[in-house]
Design an enzyme around this catalytic site. Structure first.
Site, PDB file in Angstrom:
ATOM      1  N   LYS A  54      55.012  -4.365  13.353  1.00 40.15           N
ATOM      2  CA  LYS A  54      56.283  -5.050  13.076  1.00 40.15           C
ATOM      3  C   LYS A  54      57.398  -4.040  12.818  1.00 40.15           C
ATOM      4  O   LYS A  54      58.501  -4.158  13.366  1.00 40.15           O
ATOM      5  CB  LYS A  54      56.124  -5.982  11.874  1.00 40.15           C
ATOM      6  CG  LYS A  54      55.272  -7.202  12.141  1.00 40.15           C
ATOM      7  CD  LYS A  54      55.106  -8.011  10.863  1.00 40.15           C
ATOM      8  CE  LYS A  54      54.283  -9.250  11.089  1.00 40.15           C
ATOM      9  NZ  LYS A  54      54.136 -10.053   9.849  1.00 40.15           N
ATOM     10  N   CYS A  71      55.875  -5.525   6.688  1.00 36.98           N
ATOM     11  CA  CYS A  71      54.794  -5.975   5.799  1.00 36.98           C
ATOM     12  C   CYS A  71      54.028  -7.101   6.470  1.00 36.98           C
ATOM     13  O   CYS A  71      54.573  -7.841   7.293  1.00 36.98           O
ATOM     14  CB  CYS A  71      55.350  -6.495   4.473  1.00 36.98           C
ATOM     15  SG  CYS A  71      56.267  -5.293   3.506  1.00 36.98           S
ATOM     16  N   ASP A  72      52.781  -7.240   6.085  1.00 28.00           N
ATOM     17  CA  ASP A  72      51.993  -8.383   6.528  1.00 28.00           C
ATOM     18  C   ASP A  72      50.932  -8.658   5.472  1.00 28.00           C
ATOM     19  O   ASP A  72      50.384  -7.726   4.881  1.00 28.00           O
ATOM     20  CB  ASP A  72      51.329  -8.123   7.880  1.00 28.00           C
ATOM     21  CG  ASP A  72      50.800  -9.407   8.484  1.00 28.00           C
ATOM     22  OD1 ASP A  72      51.615 -10.165   9.060  1.00 28.00           O
ATOM     23  OD2 ASP A  72      49.591  -9.683   8.361  1.00 28.00           O
ATOM     24  N   SER A  73      50.675  -9.933   5.230  1.00 24.32           N
ATOM     25  CA  SER A  73      49.715 -10.327   4.190  1.00 24.32           C
ATOM     26  C   SER A  73      48.667 -11.273   4.747  1.00 24.32           C
ATOM     27  O   SER A  73      48.946 -12.075   5.644  1.00 24.32           O
ATOM     28  CB  SER A  73      50.438 -11.030   3.029  1.00 24.32           C
ATOM     29  OG  SER A  73      51.391 -10.190   2.434  1.00 24.32           O
TER      30      SER A  73
END
EC number: 3.6.1.9
Length: 199
Positions: A54, A71-73
């Site tokens: 991203k 960010c990624d969760s």
């Protein structure tokens, strides 16, 4: 020294609010990277790769120097990845399975200098215990629509916070951005954090 532009490669209002809370002004430029291109079964590796992809997609489009944060969760329960539910029925079933259980919320962080292409990566993991919620509570919560937009089908900073019994680790990591990890990344990138507060 001028403060470098800081770009958030995410449309997440929760992440933007967290950054504003600590006095960081960011430009929001959501990434349009196709997440389905990354197929990894290890939750920390998955979120780290997605965060990097991203940030990289937004960093490539910059014509002026900037630091780009991606960010990624994802929530994992017993090692199984639980992404955003595809439907209200799936969200209800998910909550019925995870109530009373412990889960791990993993958030990958990637900071990229668009000019030099230097990168700094980190992954935060926080343990979360879900309350023993009743079916009526689950259905009412899902009817609000909130769980359908969230990794793990809950938002700690929203109505879902009522159903979190215990947290072990960084609570902002659960919201989608670990502030302690962000500080480490910014320091590694020589970002003038204290100066940013004065502008």
């Amino acid at each position: 020294m001028t403060t470098p532009r800081l770009i958030l490669a995410s449309a997440s209002p929760a992440r933007r609010r967290l950054l504003a809370t600590v006095g960081l002004t960011v430009e929001v430029q959501p990434s349009h990277f196709d997440e389905s291109l990354v197929q990894l079964n290890d939750p920390p590796a998955l979120v780290q790769e997605l965060a990097f992809r991203k940030a990289a997609s937004v960093a490539r489009s910059q014509t002026e120097p900037a630091l780009v944060l991606g960010c990624d969760s994802v929530l994992a329960i017993n090692g199984e990845i639980c992404g955003k539910p595809a439907s209200p029925a799936e969200a209800i079933a998910r909550w019925q399975q995870m109530r009373g259980q412990w889960g791990e919320l993993h958030t990958g962080h990637a900071l990229i200098d668009s000019a030099s292409q230097r990168r700094w990566l980190a992954c935060g993991t926080t343990r979360v215990r879900f309350a023993e919620v009743e079916d009526a509570e689950i259905k009412a919560y899902v009817a609000t629509g909130e769980p359908l937009a969230c990794a793990g089908a809950f938002a700690l900073e929203g109505k879902g916070g009522l159903f979190i019994a215990e947290i072990q680790g960084c609570h902002t990591n659960v919201i989608g951005l670990s502030l302690p990890l962000l500080r480490e990344l910014l320091l590694a990138a020589d970002y003038p954090l204290l100066q940013a507060w004065q502008t």
